[in-house]
Design an enzyme around this catalytic site. Structure first.
Site: not given
Ligand code: CA
Ligand code: CA
Length: 447
Positions: A226, A265, A269, A321
């Protein structure tokens, strides 16, 4: 006493005045010494979030490349003596563009430079093509070589951040490319007290995504890294940053085995019992997975944690997300969701297991392809609070009830009561003001 209204609106605007005057006369703001304002979201809980604001003079750094950045995070030492970064209060000013994919002489590294043990992409694609290998996970020496190669890249791009740290961009063009900022404590000793502001995070990419042949109907390429990840980390403020892909944007990437070769990704996060995070005034652009809050239904240690506030952000041309939540109590207000001709749009709010999203006064601007019943997706959750949402300037000025829209086309129905009401927040603006406020002030500024 701070007035939230002025704080929220005046940030970039003040500078138009200041730019015409000498810095000292204008009282130019020093972001490095600023702390999270009182009541500004979950990160203001308790003692609040101060980052490295109290740094001694010898712990104030201006960094222009990867090596200097890592040294600044490790008491000025490069290479760092251990994988545990310094917790001494420090302020790190980022100047210009820092690329993480470089060697110790600051020379650029491309994916081929990380190839180890006979790995090449061509060999990998030839060996594990489902038509040749079948639909089972890759194994054997070439898969092992992929992992060794991946580790070689990870050793360059993974940048560990310790406690009591402020990282801020100088000017509005400070950029960190290709890096994974890894904020990671342990279950017994969490990381804490980190501020990241005024930086563009660009093109964090994995040269060696894993092939998962049974992920979905066609299989999938799953990447690591990330732009910023939080694990076992609390009291974090991410503010006025931009997150985006440009050179590695998904639309520029090839398809292999019939699916996108996904090298990204998440943008940001927040997992593994992280807690007390404020994400404000950022731009999240041109990316699929934005913000995962809670990584597993079985991570019951996340219960009572994963408290995050997300306000005054722009989410444009992103896929999913935004955020997706498990367990956490997440306040989502005054954000601008722009979904126009998006090739990747899936959903915005992911209602996961035991999640308690409290969403108010957000603005959705969409084209005709995306309707209000698509903004929420349910992954094991049962309720979401939603109020004050506007969709495309609803004629007559009305709000759109996104839960009702979801319930009209899905079963079982979502409930409205999430069992909590946010108390830590700045001014919650009328939804009509969200677009002008966010368009003018989100992302890095010339302060
Ligand atoms: Ca991640
Ligand atoms: Ca229904």
């Amino acid at each position: 006493m701070r007035t939230p209204k002025i704080w929220n609106i005046a940030i970039c605007v003040l500078i138009i005045v200041a730019a015409a005057m000498p810095a000292a006369a204008a009282g130019k703001r020093d972001l490095g010494r600023e702390v999270l304002p009182p009541n500004d979201g979950w990160a203001s809980e308790g003692a609040g979030t101060t980052g490295g604001a109290a740094a001694a003079p010898e712990q104030v750094y201006v960094v222009t490349n990867r090596q200097e950045l890592i040294a600044a995070l490790n008491n000025g030492v490069y290479p760092p003596p251990s994988t545990t970064p310094s917790n001494t209060p420090k302020i790190i000013y980022v100047k210009g563009t820092i690329d993480a994919n470089v060697d110790d002489n600051n020379q650029p590294l491309i994916c081929q430079d990380y190839y180890r043990d006979g790995y090449t992409l061509e060999a990998f694609l030839a060996a594990y093509d489902p038509a040749v290998w079948g639909r089972v996970p890759p194994s054997g020496p070439l898969e092992a070589a992929r992992i060794t190669s991946r580790n070689a890249q990870q050793a360059r791009v993974r940048i560990r951040v310790g406690d009591n740290t402020t990282i801020v961009g100088l000017g509005k063009d400070a950029t960190i490319r290709g890096a994974w900022l890894d904020l990671r404590g342990t279950s017994s000793v969490p990381r804490t007290n980190i501020i990241i502001r005024n930086i563009t995070f660009e093109d964090t990419y994995d040269c060696f995504p894993a092939w998962s042949p049974t992920d979905g109907a066609l299989g999938a390429w799953n990447a690591e890294y990330d732009a910023i990840s939080l694990r076992y980390t609390d009291h974090v403020w991410i503010d006025h940053c931009t997150f985006r892909d440009r050179e590695t944007a998904d639309e520029k990437m090839p398809h292999y085995f019939g699916v996108l070769y996904q090298v990204h990704d998440g943008h940001l996060d927040i997992t593994n019992a992280s807690d007390l995070v404020t994400v404000s005034w950022n731009r999240f652009l041109d990316h699929d997975k934005v913000m995962l809050i809670g990584s597993s239904d079985s991570a019951t240690g996340d219960r009572g944690k994963l408290r995050v506030t997300i306000h005054h952000n722009l989410f444009e041309n992103v896929g999913q997300r935004v955020p997706r939540v498990r367990f956490g109590r997440v306040h989502v207000y005054n954000n601008y969701y722009k979904i126009i001709n998006s090739p990747v749009y899936g959903y915005s709010w992911g209602v996961g297991k035991e999640s308690a999203i409290y969403a108010e006064n957000n603005y959705f601007k969409t084209d005709q392809k995306t309707g209000p019943d698509q903004f929420i997706a349910v992954y094991g959750g049962t309720a979401i609070h939603e109020s004050g949402t506007r969709v495309n300037g609803t004629p007559g000025g009305g709000f759109t009830d996104l839960v009702a829209a979801y319930n009209a086309t899905h079963d079982p129905d979502l409930l409205y009561d999430v069992g909590w009401t946010p108390t830590l927040h700045t001014e919650i603006h009328d939804t009509q003001r969200v677009i002008p406020l966010v368009e003018s002030d989100a992302g890095p500024c010339q302060w």
